[in-house]
Design a protein around this motif. Structure first.
Motif, short mmCIF file in Angstrom:
data_model
loop_
_atom_site.label_atom_id
_atom_site.label_comp_id
_atom_site.label_asym_id
_atom_site.label_seq_id
_atom_site.Cartn_x
_atom_site.Cartn_y
_atom_site.Cartn_z
N ALA A 94 90.05 76.57 34.23
CA ALA A 94 91.20 76.01 33.51
C ALA A 94 92.23 77.09 33.17
CB ALA A 94 90.74 75.33 32.22
N CYS A 95 91.80 78.33 33.16
CA CYS A 95 92.70 79.45 32.90
C CYS A 95 92.44 80.52 33.97
CB CYS A 95 92.47 80.01 31.51
SG CYS A 95 93.64 81.31 31.06
N ILE A 96 93.48 80.83 34.72
CA ILE A 96 93.38 81.79 35.81
C ILE A 96 93.94 83.13 35.33
CG2 ILE A 96 94.20 82.36 38.12
CD1 ILE A 96 94.32 79.32 38.64
N LEU A 97 93.16 84.19 35.51
CA LEU A 97 93.56 85.53 35.08
C LEU A 97 93.98 86.33 36.31
CD1 LEU A 97 93.59 87.43 32.57
CD2 LEU A 97 91.34 88.20 33.30
N GLY A 116 98.12 68.43 42.39
CA GLY A 116 99.13 69.42 42.70
C GLY A 116 99.09 70.55 41.70
N ILE A 117 99.38 71.75 42.16
CA ILE A 117 99.48 72.89 41.26
C ILE A 117 100.94 73.30 41.23
CG2 ILE A 117 98.99 75.36 41.02
CD1 ILE A 117 96.19 74.86 41.93
N LEU A 118 101.47 73.33 40.04
CA LEU A 118 102.83 73.79 39.81
C LEU A 118 102.74 74.83 38.70
CD1 LEU A 118 105.98 73.46 40.05
CD2 LEU A 118 105.76 71.85 38.16
N TYR A 146 101.64 81.32 31.78
CA TYR A 146 102.41 80.33 32.52
C TYR A 146 101.62 79.02 32.52
CZ TYR A 146 104.96 84.35 34.39
OH TYR A 146 105.70 85.49 34.52
N LEU A 147 102.27 77.92 32.18
CA LEU A 147 101.61 76.62 32.21
C LEU A 147 101.46 76.15 33.65
CD1 LEU A 147 103.35 74.82 29.23
CD2 LEU A 147 101.05 75.78 29.33
N MET A 148 100.38 75.44 33.91
CA MET A 148 100.07 74.97 35.26
C MET A 148 99.66 73.49 35.19
SD MET A 148 97.35 76.66 37.94
CE MET A 148 95.88 76.04 37.11
N PRO A 149 100.64 72.59 35.17
CA PRO A 149 100.29 71.17 35.16
C PRO A 149 100.01 70.64 36.57
CG PRO A 149 102.66 71.41 35.07
CD PRO A 149 102.08 72.81 35.05
N CYS A 150 99.28 69.55 36.62
CA CYS A 150 99.13 68.83 37.88
C CYS A 150 100.42 68.05 38.08
CB CYS A 150 97.93 67.87 37.79
SG CYS A 150 97.74 66.84 39.26
N GLN A 151 101.10 68.26 39.19
CA GLN A 151 102.37 67.58 39.40
C GLN A 151 102.28 66.41 40.36
OE1 GLN A 151 101.67 69.63 41.76
NE2 GLN A 151 103.16 69.62 43.35
N GLU A 152 101.07 66.03 40.77
CA GLU A 152 100.86 64.84 41.59
C GLU A 152 100.10 63.82 40.75
OE1 GLU A 152 101.78 64.03 44.71
OE2 GLU A 152 102.83 65.93 44.98
N TRP A 162 96.19 69.92 32.63
CA TRP A 162 96.95 71.16 32.52
C TRP A 162 96.02 72.35 32.67
CZ3 TRP A 162 102.21 71.70 31.31
CH2 TRP A 162 102.88 70.51 31.06
N GLY A 163 96.52 73.39 33.25
CA GLY A 163 95.81 74.66 33.30
C GLY A 163 96.76 75.74 32.83
N LYS A 164 96.30 76.97 32.93
CA LYS A 164 97.13 78.09 32.49
C LYS A 164 96.88 79.28 33.41
CE LYS A 164 96.17 80.63 28.75
NZ LYS A 164 96.01 81.05 27.35
N VAL A 165 97.92 80.04 33.66
CA VAL A 165 97.81 81.30 34.39
C VAL A 165 98.17 82.40 33.40
CG1 VAL A 165 98.67 82.73 36.27
CG2 VAL A 165 98.38 80.27 36.61
#
Length: 188
Positions: A94-97, A116-118, A146-152, A162-165
């Motif tokens: 859920a959180c990418i480092l 989708g990853i945005l 950086y926020l990383m929502p699913c865009q599909e 949602w995820g986070k980078v």
């Protein structure tokens, strides 16, 4: 010249001008149709240079996307590879480092439906299709979250996917990577 002849001449001129414009419009329409057909045929005959597939029903059992292989890893050449899975209704991890100022390759797939990853604030935007591996190159110039929502749209519950980078300093990432294993910022 009488008024009737003048009217007749202007009607002929108007008819000629209208025919010319109609001819030009038809040529434009035919040209655009031919361009669209060429592009469609060319794209259909020229597939992606490399298409990688995977079995979405076995992601967690074996192969590149087993749970112990998800997250970020520092490669021998100094680049970073991130592996992730999208599934209803979360990203794993859920959180990418990742480190700043480093070439990063994101390799991701979907376990169930199209996701989708945005990554907001960047040009990273890719679809995750079950059975296919998406590969996206990226590089972050500055540290931060950086926020990383699913865009599909992936069904009910999509709005909560949602995820986070988390981008950290390159040297700090190298220190964390020395311990081995895959890195993520889940729980931080």
């Amino acid at each position: 010249m009488s008024a009737e002849e003048t009217h007749h001449d202007s009607a002929e001129v108007a008819a000629r001008v209208e025919r010319r414009w109609a001819t030009i419009a038809v040529i434009i329409i035919v040209g655009m149709a031919l361009l669209a057909a060429f592009a469609g045929i060319h794209s259909a005959t020229m597939p992606q240079p490399r298409v990688e597939t995977t079995d979405p029903s076995r992601l967690h059992l074996s192969g590149e996307f087993v749970e112990s292989n998800l997250g970020s890893v520092l490669e021998a050449n100094g680049n970073v590879t991130v592996r992730a899975i999208g599934q209803q209704y979360s990203f794993t991890p859920a959180c990418i480092l990742v480190p700043a100022d480093t070439p990063i390759t994101l390799r991701a797939t979907s376990a169930d439906v199209v996701h989708g990853i945005l990554i907001q604030g960047t040009n990273v935007n890719t679809m995750l299709v079950p059975g296919y591996i998406s590969e996206q190159l990226m590089r972050f110039a500055k540290t931060g979250d950086y926020l990383m929502p699913c865009q599909e749209f992936c069904s009910f519950g999509h709005e909560g996917m949602w995820g986070k980078v988390k981008v950290i300093d390159k040297t700090e990432f190298a220190v964390r990577a020395k311990s081995g294993g895959r890195l993520s910022c889940v729980g931080q």
